[in-house]
Every structure is written in C-alpha cells, then in structure tokens.
Design an enzyme around this catalytic site. Sequence first.
Site, short mmCIF file in Angstrom:
data_model
loop_
_atom_site.label_atom_id
_atom_site.label_comp_id
_atom_site.label_asym_id
_atom_site.label_seq_id
_atom_site.Cartn_x
_atom_site.Cartn_y
_atom_site.Cartn_z
N GLY A 133 68.74 -41.76 -42.30
CA GLY A 133 69.67 -40.24 -41.89
C GLY A 133 68.94 -38.94 -42.44
N ASP A 167 62.73 -41.26 -38.51
CA ASP A 167 63.44 -41.06 -39.84
C ASP A 167 62.57 -41.52 -40.70
OD1 ASP A 167 65.42 -40.83 -41.58
OD2 ASP A 167 66.65 -42.31 -40.98
N VAL A 168 62.46 -40.82 -41.90
CA VAL A 168 61.46 -40.99 -43.00
C VAL A 168 62.57 -41.55 -44.02
CG1 VAL A 168 59.87 -40.11 -44.64
CG2 VAL A 168 59.99 -39.64 -42.14
N ASP A 206 68.03 -36.20 -44.71
CA ASP A 206 67.97 -35.94 -46.37
C ASP A 206 67.46 -34.60 -46.78
OD1 ASP A 206 65.07 -36.66 -46.72
OD2 ASP A 206 66.02 -38.54 -45.53
N GLU A 234 44.41 -21.20 -45.80
CA GLU A 234 45.65 -21.36 -45.11
C GLU A 234 45.34 -21.20 -43.48
OE1 GLU A 234 49.40 -21.49 -46.13
OE2 GLU A 234 49.25 -22.38 -44.01
N ASP A 237 45.80 -23.65 -40.28
CA ASP A 237 46.64 -23.19 -39.20
C ASP A 237 45.99 -23.25 -37.82
OD1 ASP A 237 48.36 -23.12 -41.55
OD2 ASP A 237 48.83 -20.93 -41.27
N SER A 281 52.51 -26.19 -45.53
CA SER A 281 51.44 -25.43 -44.70
C SER A 281 51.02 -25.92 -43.49
CB SER A 281 50.41 -24.84 -45.56
OG SER A 281 50.95 -23.73 -46.32
#
Length: 658
Positions: free
Chosen positions: A635, A616-617, A637, A318, A322, A575
């Site tokens: 839109g 948008d995906v 979701d 992690e 990051d 993550s």
Amino acid sequence: MRLHYSLTLLASAVLLWTGTSASPTPGHHVVHEKRSSPPPAWTKQERADGNMRLPLRIGLKQRNLHHADEFLDSVSNPKSSKYASYWTAEDVADMFAPSDESISSVKLWLLESGIPASRVSVSPSKSWISVVNATVSEAEALLQTEYYTYEHYFGKKHIACESYSIPGHLSAGEHIDLIMPTLHFDAKVVPGRDDLSKRDAQTVQAGAAKNVGKNSGFLPKQGAHLNPQSIISQLEHCDTQIVPNCLRALYTFPPGFTAHPGNSYGIVEYTPQAYVPADLDMFFANFSKKQVGQRPILASIDGGIVQQEAQSFGYNGESDLDIEYAMSLIYPQTVTLYQVGDEVEGASFNNFLDALDASYCAYEGGDDPSQDAAYPDPLPGGYKGAEDCGKFKATNVISTSYGYNEADLTPAYEVRQCHEYMKLGLQGVTVLYSSGDNGVAGNGDQCIGSDGNYNNGTSGRFNPSFPGGCPYVTSVGATQVPTGTNIVLSLATGTQPEVACETVIYSGGGFSNVFEVPSYQAAAVSHYLTTYPPPYTAAQYNNSGKARAFPDVSANGANYVVAIDGGFSLVYGTSASSPTFGSVVTLINEARLNIGKKPVGFLNPALYAHPWVMNDVTQGTNPGCGTPGFNATAGWDPVTGLGTPNYLKMLGLFLALP
Ligand SMILES: *[C@@H]1O[C@H](CO)[C@@H](O)[C@H](O)[C@H]1NC(C)=O
Ligand SMILES: *[C@@H]1O[C@H](CO)[C@@H](O)[C@H](O)[C@H]1NC(C)=O
Ligand SMILES: *[C@@H]1O[C@H](CO)[C@@H](O)[C@H](O)[C@H]1NC(C)=O
Ligand SMILES: *[C@@H]1O[C@H](CO)[C@@H](O)[C@H](O)[C@H]1NC(C)=O
Ligand SMILES: *[C@@H]1O[C@H](CO)[C@@H](O)[C@H](O)[C@H]1NC(C)=O
C-alpha cells in the site's frame, strides 16, 4: 483568543506565522510574519541603506480559496461528473481575484501612511499592490521593521527583515497575504555562474549538499564513468545500468509512435543548469538514433539561456539527464524546455509560475530593479527585458527536479505558491516534483534540532521537502533494481523487481509540517500509520494522520546511463524519477488525445482511488536524521508512495475515464 501558528520546532529559522492572529484594532500594528534567524547559508550583515529602493509589493488574499479543494476535486476525481472539464486561465483568474474591499483597504492604509496614490499601482490581476519607488526607510516605517543586508554562502546579497507588522484589521481581515521583500529568502538561491565558476563540480555538489544552493538541492549524484563499449543493451543488466529500454520494460510502456499536436511535456531547468547539445546527440546515437540533431523546444523565461561556457557535472548533470530521458521516452512527441532565469541573477519557482500565470506575477514590467530575483535584471550583464508574466503556455505535464526544504521558506509563502499548482490542476496540467534525495532528512542531510536550527542531520526532526508537501502536486520518489535482480525473470514471474532507492541517494519522503492531509490521501495515510505504526515520536514528524504526506508515486532513480560532458556516467536521484514518471503520463495523455479526450491533469485523486494501476513497492527504507527512516510497505508509504507506474494498467484506467 490569539491563535498563534507556531512552527518553532520545524524551521531552520524559527518561524512564527501570525497571519491570522491579529486583534482587529484599526491602526494598531500586529506582527504578520516573523522568523528568529535567517535561513541556513545566509548571514546577517549591516543595516540596509535607508535610501535604497525596494520593489515593495503587497500580496492580497485571494477569494474563494476555501473552495479550492472542492473545485480541483470536481475536475480530477474520477467519480465527479465534471472529470476533465478543465477551466480556462480566465475562469481561474476571475474565481480567485482578491476582493475590491481588500484593494481599497490596503490603498487607504498606504495613503494614511503618507504614500501618495500616484505611487500605488494595482496589478491587472488585482493580486498585488506595488509601491512604486519605495525606499527602505519608507518600508521600515510602513512595516515597523528594520531591513538588513544578508550574504549567502555563494556571495549573493539580499535585503531582508526578520519580522514585519501591519495594521491589525488588514492582517485579520482576510486582506493581506504577505508582503515582499521581507523575510522570504527563496530568490537567488540558484547560484549564478560567476559563483559557480569559482568551484568545481564536486564543490558545487558539496555546496548543494550543505543546502546552500537550495534550488539545486536535488542535483542528481554522479557515479562511475562508463566506457561506451561497456554500456549494456540487454534487459538482464538493468540492475547495474538503467537505459531507456529498462524503463520501458519495468513500466510496460512502448516507444511513442504518434505526436498529437495538442500534446506537450515541459521540463523546467534553472540557469546556469544547461544541457550540452553534443551530449544529447551522444545519448541519442546510442539509444534513439532518429533523434540525433533534435533539441527540446526552448521556452526562455526571464532571459533563460542554455549557457555553454561553463561545463561540468554541476552545470550539466541535471539538464542532460532530464532532457535525454524525457526526449527519448516520448519521441516522436517533443519536449519543451522551460529555461528559467538569466546567468547573473538566476530565478526561483515564482519566476516560473509568473511566466505561466499573469495573475500571479508580482510585476507588470517596468518596475524598479530589486534585490529579489526580479526582471529586468539590474545587475551588469543581466537580462534587460521585462519580467515574463503569463507569456508562456503551460504544457500538459510539467516536471521539475529542484526543490527546497519546507523549513527554508515561510508557511505563508509556501501556501501561496502551492495554490498556483492548484490553479494549474484546474486547467488540466499535471505538475510533478522530485521528492528529494535525502530520505527523511532535507537537502544536504539537514534535520531540525530542538533549537529550530539545522543540525547536520544526526538527529532531530525530519525535514520534508517543498513543494513535495503541497497537496496539489504529484511528488515523485525513487526506486532501484537491486544488484543481482534480473528484471526479465521478475517480470515473467510477476514479481516486483524494484525496492526503494538505497544506492547513493534515499527517496525523499515524510509528512509536511505546513500542509494538511488532502481528502484524496487521508485513507492511505491513515492505513499506513495504523497498520505499520512507525516507532517515532511527534517530535520527529507529524504523526497525527492529519498532515499531508509524500511522495505520491515513485520511479527508478538509480544507475541512469547519461551522456554528460562528452562521456557516459551513472546518475542517481529523484531528479531522474520525476522526468521518467512524466514521460509515462505524457504517453497516456497522447492516447487520450488521440481519442478526443483531454489530458489527465491533476493525477492524485485518480491514483489514490485506483492504487492497483501502480506497481506497489514494498521493500526498502529512506534513512535520515539518525534513523532508518520509514519502511516501504504494502500500500501507500512515505518512501515510494503508491509505487511505480504500470503504463498498461494506467492506460486502461485513464482511457475509460471521460
Ligand atoms: C520613480 O522614480 C523615477 C526615477 O527616479 C521617476 O522618473 C518616476 O517618476 C518615479 N515614479 C513615480 C510614480 O513616482
Ligand atoms: C554506444 O555508442 C558507442 C560509440 O558509438 C558504441 O561503441 C557502443 O557500442 C554503443 N553502445 C550501445 C549499447 O549502443
Ligand atoms: C554543521 O556543520 C557546519 C560545517 O561543518 C558547522 O559549521 C556547524 O556548526 C554544524 N552545525 C551543527 C548544529 O552541528
Ligand atoms: C499536524 O498536522 C496537522 C495538519 O496540518 C496540524 O493541524 C497539527 O497541528 C499538526 N500537529 C503538530 C503537533 O504540529
Ligand atoms: C520497519 O520494519 C522493521 C521490521 O519489520 C521494524 O522493526 C521497524 O520498526 C519498521 N520501521 C518503521 C519506521 O516503521
């Protein structure tokens, strides 16, 4: 009329929050908070020793919280004349401090219960009243309860009860929010190093997958090890390996080129998670040569250290992910690493929030050691300094890739913590959280059975994440570039190259069982539910359109090339999405600061009002609980939110705002 707020269906432990249900008869005790069983991974053991001391503290109800939405909207809604006119920490503390009447009512109750005034202390912020040197027996008498020892899967012990009562007039009278330690199990969920060292990385991940290391529940997942020679540098291969240039291309942001002194970006890590310095250099040598030798600015909270004794994917995955990405994406700006908790006791989100906000701090130093994630740490080898209260400044953007299941904690606890994020928003801070990696299921694929307990994910009620459901954070879901997609061609033709992440992990998303839909999101949620009504029942998720839904946004979370423990691996998870999204926001803050404006602060009202600044995906799902999950759609979701960042469009919007 009794107004029971029953959350029977949703909790691992069946929760019944009667915080506002009491009949106001002075002296007569009513149940204030209750759960029917301990959270998963905790087993009840023997009765607690009556002479043992408890750090008993009473959280008072804050004033003016009913105006919170209005206050936050005024500084974050682009239509407001006060947009970006942020509050100071003092403004915030003054506005929400509990009333003198709450303090005197609680003091009177304690006195009447035989606790001398000399043992009662009020925190400078007036938010907490502590009973100094309280014993288990005293707490049991005061709260009409019984304390037991509970043992966690990782071997940690915790003193807790499963229900407690307080005088009706204090429960109903807007005086007491919650009392700790009682039935809140959030502390110490980050396994200490000793616990972890007994297990290899794989088991640690499996443990997290069973929702036993709740804070570690979002540990990214490790994929293939890569031969350094096989690391791609061409954008054509972003479908198999994500490197910083892929993210720049996908979200149209340039490498950073200025470092405004007022700009800052914070990444939060919980010890024993730690980055490995040599890993950063290995990553930088490949992807950001000027940064070889650079490190994040360490903000050590409650003895937080970047431990190097234990190394494995479970310890370093992690943090390496990051920090490598955040540092290289925003360079030459710097990253602040909030490293929270010592190696012995670990820490919870509250320890971090305490460090930023003295008015939230449960202790003012010098209090007794405790079972809770309390500092100074009473355990051998623990951090002996005073708990950090308000000692740290919040960075302009804060990204956290850890999370709980909402059902792991009580609503009272979550609401209180959520309000802290609202206060950060009032001060112009952008708070980002990963949305979870298990689709509509919770950490470790857990779903909620009809008996209220976790059922290992085969069916049952969807299990939203926390604080993903808190309306004052920006929750970040995950996308991917599907195999075979050449992003150069997609971008040239204006086609969306990404879909919801369905490799190794599924984007966490859904509807909160605790929080109401915020005004900025109501129209988007209603559009989704009416245009694409999901074929699920109210027993599976709150389908009323009145529940807060998440995530808000998303960013790539698959195939990240990360240097970990001396080699490159592919890594997956929301993550990865959250620090990447935060990097884009930090670059936008940089541009605003460079023309004398303030940071963007709480983003959601602006983004929901201007969804076209996002990509948008519209494809993919987030399966879980024996279902295909929700669909990504045109839109907003509950899989990918409003979509991924389009830096150039976001920049246009935010530079135009005051
Ligand atoms: C709490 O206990 C310590 C030691 O047991 C004692 O020195 C101290 O005076 C006590 N504090 C109060 C306020 O009773
Ligand atoms: C990454 O670094 C290794 C070792 O220096 C080198 O062999 C490899 O070509 C580099 N890859 C890229 C994409 O820069
Ligand atoms: C979930 O899995 C664990 C471990 O395999 C098992 O002990 C437990 O009984 C299971 N719970 C349910 C509801 O199936
Ligand atoms: C759905 O959410 C709303 C808003 O939080 C709440 O008022 C309502 O009771 C919830 N419905 C169910 C069935 O839990
Ligand atoms: C997702 O889309 C498919 C195909 O249109 C549809 O059959 C399914 O019911 C949708 N699922 C949800 C959860 O909306």
